[in-house]
Design an enzyme around this catalytic site. Structure first.
Site, PDB file in Angstrom:
ATOM      1  N   GLY A   1      37.738   4.754 -30.406  1.00 12.34           N
ATOM      2  CA  GLY A   1      38.639   3.948 -29.599  1.00 12.34           C
ATOM      3  C   GLY A   1      39.427   3.010 -30.489  1.00 12.34           C
ATOM      4  O   GLY A   1      39.711   3.315 -31.642  1.00 12.34           O
ATOM      5  N   CYS A   2      39.767   1.852 -29.954  1.00 12.57           N
ATOM      6  CA  CYS A   2      40.578   0.883 -30.693  1.00 12.57           C
ATOM      7  C   CYS A   2      39.931   0.547 -32.036  1.00 12.57           C
ATOM      8  O   CYS A   2      38.771   0.144 -32.096  1.00 12.57           O
ATOM      9  CB  CYS A   2      40.733  -0.385 -29.858  1.00 12.57           C
ATOM     10  SG  CYS A   2      41.644  -1.686 -30.708  1.00 12.57           S
ATOM     11  N   PHE A   3      40.692   0.705 -33.102  1.00  8.17           N
ATOM     12  CA  PHE A   3      40.119   0.484 -34.437  1.00  8.17           C
ATOM     13  C   PHE A   3      39.740  -0.960 -34.695  1.00  8.17           C
ATOM     14  O   PHE A   3      38.911  -1.243 -35.542  1.00  8.17           O
ATOM     15  CB  PHE A   3      40.991   1.034 -35.556  1.00  8.17           C
ATOM     16  CG  PHE A   3      42.470   0.734 -35.502  1.00  8.17           C
ATOM     17  CD1 PHE A   3      42.989  -0.454 -35.050  1.00  8.17           C
ATOM     18  CD2 PHE A   3      43.360   1.707 -35.937  1.00  8.17           C
ATOM     19  CE1 PHE A   3      44.344  -0.704 -35.032  1.00  8.17           C
ATOM     20  CE2 PHE A   3      44.725   1.479 -35.930  1.00  8.17           C
ATOM     21  CZ  PHE A   3      45.210   0.261 -35.473  1.00  8.17           C
TER      22      PHE A   3
ATOM     23  N   TYR B   1      39.746  -9.193 -25.873  1.00  6.54           N
ATOM     24  CA  TYR B   1      39.883  -7.743 -25.750  1.00  6.54           C
ATOM     25  C   TYR B   1      38.512  -7.062 -25.770  1.00  6.54           C
ATOM     26  O   TYR B   1      38.228  -6.186 -24.957  1.00  6.54           O
ATOM     27  CB  TYR B   1      40.753  -7.185 -26.886  1.00  6.54           C
ATOM     28  CG  TYR B   1      40.765  -5.688 -26.923  1.00  6.54           C
ATOM     29  CD1 TYR B   1      41.571  -4.968 -26.066  1.00  6.54           C
ATOM     30  CD2 TYR B   1      39.913  -5.000 -27.785  1.00  6.54           C
ATOM     31  CE1 TYR B   1      41.548  -3.576 -26.074  1.00  6.54           C
ATOM     32  CE2 TYR B   1      39.883  -3.626 -27.796  1.00  6.54           C
ATOM     33  CZ  TYR B   1      40.702  -2.920 -26.939  1.00  6.54           C
ATOM     34  OH  TYR B   1      40.664  -1.553 -26.945  1.00  6.54           O
TER      35      TYR B   1
END
EC number: 1.8.4.11
Length: 173
Positions: free
Chosen positions: A9-11, A156
């Site tokens: 997913g998001c790095f 986030y």
């Protein structure tokens, strides 16, 4: 030093967990295994370049083995979800292990088999083990995002559902 290239997913959320371990020399956010050379974040975000957000981890195998790297990795995302991760959906957010040689492939498959046998997740691990093709470093503002923008990162990390998932599955905060 050896390299591991991993997508979950998001790095942004794959950097901090590795920064905390001895034997990790560097963790670089970037884009892996796509067709376009030197893609930008905006291009990868369209889902048309074939890249996934990933991290390149340089580690000292005398201090931390590849297997240990993978065991940390599996505590950072939902390995059963091939469609993306948490709030981030699409092929550019799919999880993957990009192996650099046959030994890494064998270790990855063994770790997956072991974790699956423990029934840790709500389904079988669906994280592909794929041959490494390429890695392009992401823009500077993505590097060490959790340090540069801790408020945004923490919001986030929690808001995406990743934090809750990790706490529920692993009991870790």
């Amino acid at each position: 030093m050896e390299q591991a290239t991993l997508a979950g997913g998001c790095f942004w959320c794959l950097v901090k967990p590795f920064d905390e371990w001895l034997g990790i020399k560097s963790v670089t956010s970037g884009y892996s295994n796509g067709e376009k050379e030197n893609p930008t974040y905006e291009e990868v975000s369209t889902g048309t370049t074939g890249h996934v957000e990933a991290v390149r981890i340089e580690f000292d195998p005398n201090v931390m083995s590849y297997e240990e790297v993978l065991r940390v990795f599996f505590k950072t995302f939902d390995p059963t979800d091939i469609e993306g991760q948490f709030g981030d959906r699409g092929s550019h957010y799919m999880p993957a292990i990009f192996y650099h040689d046959d030994e890494q492939k064998e270790v990855a498959e063994s770790v997956i088999k072991d974790l699956d046998s423990q029934n840790i997740f709500n389904g079988p691990i669906n994280t592909p083990v794929l041959p490494f093709k390429n890695f392009y470093m992401a823009e500077d503002y993505h590097q060490d995002f959790y340090k540069k923008n801790s408020g945004h990162y923490n919001a986030y990390f929690k808001g995406s559902g990743r934090k809750g998932f990790i706490e529920n599955v692993w009991g870790e905060k």
